[in-house]
Scaffold this motif. Sequence first.
Motif, short mmCIF file in Angstrom:
data_model
loop_
_atom_site.label_atom_id
_atom_site.label_comp_id
_atom_site.label_asym_id
_atom_site.label_seq_id
_atom_site.Cartn_x
_atom_site.Cartn_y
_atom_site.Cartn_z
N GLU A 1 0.79 -1.23 0.00
CA GLU A 1 0.00 0.00 0.00
C GLU A 1 0.83 1.28 0.00
OE1 GLU A 1 -3.75 -0.27 2.51
OE2 GLU A 1 -2.64 -2.00 3.27
N LEU A 2 2.08 1.20 0.40
CA LEU A 2 2.92 2.39 0.45
C LEU A 2 4.21 2.23 -0.34
CD1 LEU A 2 2.58 3.37 4.24
CD2 LEU A 2 1.61 4.59 2.28
N ILE A 3 4.98 1.20 -0.02
CA ILE A 3 6.33 1.09 -0.60
C ILE A 3 6.27 0.76 -2.09
CG2 ILE A 3 8.51 -0.18 -0.51
CD1 ILE A 3 8.00 -0.52 2.53
N ASP A 4 5.52 -0.26 -2.47
CA ASP A 4 5.46 -0.65 -3.88
C ASP A 4 4.90 0.47 -4.77
OD1 ASP A 4 6.58 -3.05 -3.29
OD2 ASP A 4 4.75 -4.22 -3.45
N PRO A 5 3.79 1.11 -4.40
CA PRO A 5 3.29 2.20 -5.26
C PRO A 5 4.30 3.33 -5.42
CG PRO A 5 1.59 1.51 -3.74
CD PRO A 5 2.84 0.81 -3.31
N VAL B 1 11.12 16.60 -12.21
CA VAL B 1 11.16 17.01 -10.81
C VAL B 1 10.26 16.06 -10.02
CG1 VAL B 1 10.69 18.86 -9.16
CG2 VAL B 1 11.56 19.41 -11.45
N ILE B 2 10.82 15.47 -9.00
CA ILE B 2 10.13 14.42 -8.24
C ILE B 2 9.85 14.90 -6.82
CG2 ILE B 2 10.33 12.07 -7.32
CD1 ILE B 2 12.27 11.49 -9.66
N THR B 3 8.60 14.76 -6.39
CA THR B 3 8.26 15.07 -5.00
C THR B 3 8.69 13.91 -4.12
OG1 THR B 3 6.28 16.23 -5.80
CG2 THR B 3 6.45 15.81 -3.43
N SER B 4 9.70 14.16 -3.31
CA SER B 4 10.13 13.18 -2.32
C SER B 4 9.63 13.67 -0.95
CB SER B 4 11.65 13.00 -2.36
OG SER B 4 12.08 12.01 -1.45
N SER B 5 10.45 13.62 0.06
CA SER B 5 10.00 14.00 1.40
C SER B 5 11.20 14.17 2.32
CB SER B 5 9.08 12.91 1.97
OG SER B 5 8.81 13.13 3.34
N SER B 6 11.01 14.97 3.36
CA SER B 6 12.04 15.04 4.40
C SER B 6 12.20 13.69 5.09
CB SER B 6 11.69 16.11 5.44
OG SER B 6 10.52 15.75 6.15
N ALA B 7 11.19 12.82 4.94
CA ALA B 7 11.30 11.47 5.50
C ALA B 7 12.43 10.67 4.86
CB ALA B 7 9.98 10.72 5.32
N ALA B 8 12.87 11.10 3.68
CA ALA B 8 14.02 10.46 3.04
C ALA B 8 15.33 11.05 3.54
CB ALA B 8 13.93 10.62 1.53
N ILE B 9 15.25 12.11 4.35
CA ILE B 9 16.45 12.78 4.86
C ILE B 9 16.62 12.56 6.36
CG2 ILE B 9 17.45 15.07 5.32
CD1 ILE B 9 16.31 16.04 2.68
N SER C 1 9.06 4.16 2.13
CA SER C 1 8.58 4.36 0.76
C SER C 1 9.22 5.59 0.14
CB SER C 1 7.05 4.49 0.74
OG SER C 1 6.61 5.75 1.20
N LYS C 2 9.37 6.65 0.90
CA LYS C 2 9.96 7.87 0.39
C LYS C 2 11.45 7.71 0.14
CE LYS C 2 6.43 10.56 0.00
NZ LYS C 2 6.00 10.95 -1.35
N LYS C 3 12.13 7.11 1.10
CA LYS C 3 13.57 6.91 0.94
C LYS C 3 13.87 5.98 -0.23
CE LYS C 3 17.56 4.54 2.14
NZ LYS C 3 17.97 4.26 3.51
N LEU C 4 13.18 4.84 -0.29
CA LEU C 4 13.47 3.83 -1.32
C LEU C 4 13.06 4.32 -2.71
CD1 LEU C 4 12.35 0.66 0.66
CD2 LEU C 4 14.70 1.40 0.18
N ALA C 5 11.96 5.06 -2.81
CA ALA C 5 11.55 5.58 -4.12
C ALA C 5 12.54 6.61 -4.63
CB ALA C 5 10.15 6.20 -4.02
N PRO D 1 2.93 1.17 9.73
CA PRO D 1 2.64 2.16 8.70
C PRO D 1 3.58 3.37 8.70
CG PRO D 1 0.60 1.37 9.65
CD PRO D 1 1.70 0.80 10.48
N SER D 2 3.95 3.87 9.89
CA SER D 2 4.84 5.03 9.94
C SER D 2 6.18 4.71 9.32
CB SER D 2 5.04 5.49 11.39
OG SER D 2 3.82 5.99 11.92
N ASN D 3 6.74 3.56 9.68
CA ASN D 3 7.98 3.12 9.06
C ASN D 3 7.80 2.90 7.57
OD1 ASN D 3 9.26 3.15 11.51
ND2 ASN D 3 9.96 1.03 11.44
N GLY D 4 6.65 2.36 7.20
CA GLY D 4 6.37 2.09 5.80
C GLY D 4 6.38 3.36 4.97
N TYR D 5 5.79 4.43 5.51
CA TYR D 5 5.79 5.71 4.79
C TYR D 5 7.21 6.22 4.61
CZ TYR D 5 5.43 10.62 3.78
OH TYR D 5 5.62 11.86 3.22
N ARG D 6 7.98 6.23 5.70
CA ARG D 6 9.35 6.74 5.62
C ARG D 6 10.17 5.92 4.63
NH1 ARG D 6 8.63 6.68 11.46
NH2 ARG D 6 8.13 8.79 12.18
#
Length: 341
Positions: free
Chosen positions: A96-100, A123-131, A169-173, A162-167
């Motif tokens: 639901e998060l990482i694969d998409p 230009v790709i929207t990432s997140s501070s969660a990747a930082i 997903s952003k880092k891995l994407a 889920p919280s880890n999953g979101y973080r």
Amino acid sequence: MSRVLLTGASGFIASHVLELLLQRGYSVRFTVRSEEKAQRLLEAHKQYKDKLDYVLVKDIAQPGAFDEAVKSDPPFTGILNVASPFHLNVTDPKTELIDPAVNGTLGILGATKAFASTVRRIVITSSSAAIVDPNKPNNGAGYTYTENDWNPITLEEGLLNPSNGYRASKKLAEKAAWDFVEQERPNFDIATINPPLVLGPVKPYVSSLSSLNTSNERVLDFIQGKAKNGAPPSGVYIWVDVRDLALSHILALENLEAGGKRFFITEGYFSNQKIIDVIRENFPQFVAGLPEEDQPNGGYPQGLYKADNSRSKQLLGLTYRGLGVSVTDLVKSLVELGAGR
């Protein structure tokens, strides 16, 4: 006239990006998941009907999802990939998060390489969660995060909740995007935009009180009196206004030197207590529903990391709205949607 593709255009951030693109004279094709969302966007921007078209992409994670979207005559020169899931109401973080996130990012990059040779930048929207690493001791006190930092979270850790999953997903994407460019050597370069919590006014044609983005939902809770017994912990403590974030995407598209770079897009610190202070000062009709006691230390923890946004200011020329302006405009937009009635 430059022509660009904008993905996920009915989202909170992308709706602001779309408005700015049209105001700056771009011809835009956007993607959304449903015909209903497409028609709402077309109606909201009918004065630009000659510069606007769309393609339905119902599932960004499916192979070939963007193959038709990137084909255009006249051709695209740039792509703004804003589509990505952000919600924590999930049971399976991977599907639901990482694969998409990962598959959607690789899908747009692969389709562009195969079918859109005129594109020069994505230009790709990432997140501070990747930082930001949320597990640093004492909230990272004494440490200053920059674009050189990566959240060390692993795929395995991302599957835990889920919280880890979101973080993750952003880092891995985002990692997958940089790896793609390095390994595939496509006709384009990329820039990534890494925002933290995003606040600011919502567009009535893409939002309702029951479908707010996660960031703004906390403000709705305050004005609806759902935190009268005390504000919850803020969770994160850096933020940005959605309008500044939207502009950063376009500046990263337009600035030649932005290619190959990440941009940590943040105004600075916020807390739930500071949001409540703004509401209390500017909206007397909601004061009775706000917490009676203030949180100590302005709602901030004793220790807290710093965030370096100098690249966004120096290279993109970005300036940032303050929290008072952002929250005030957000609450006004929520009132227009019916909050407080």
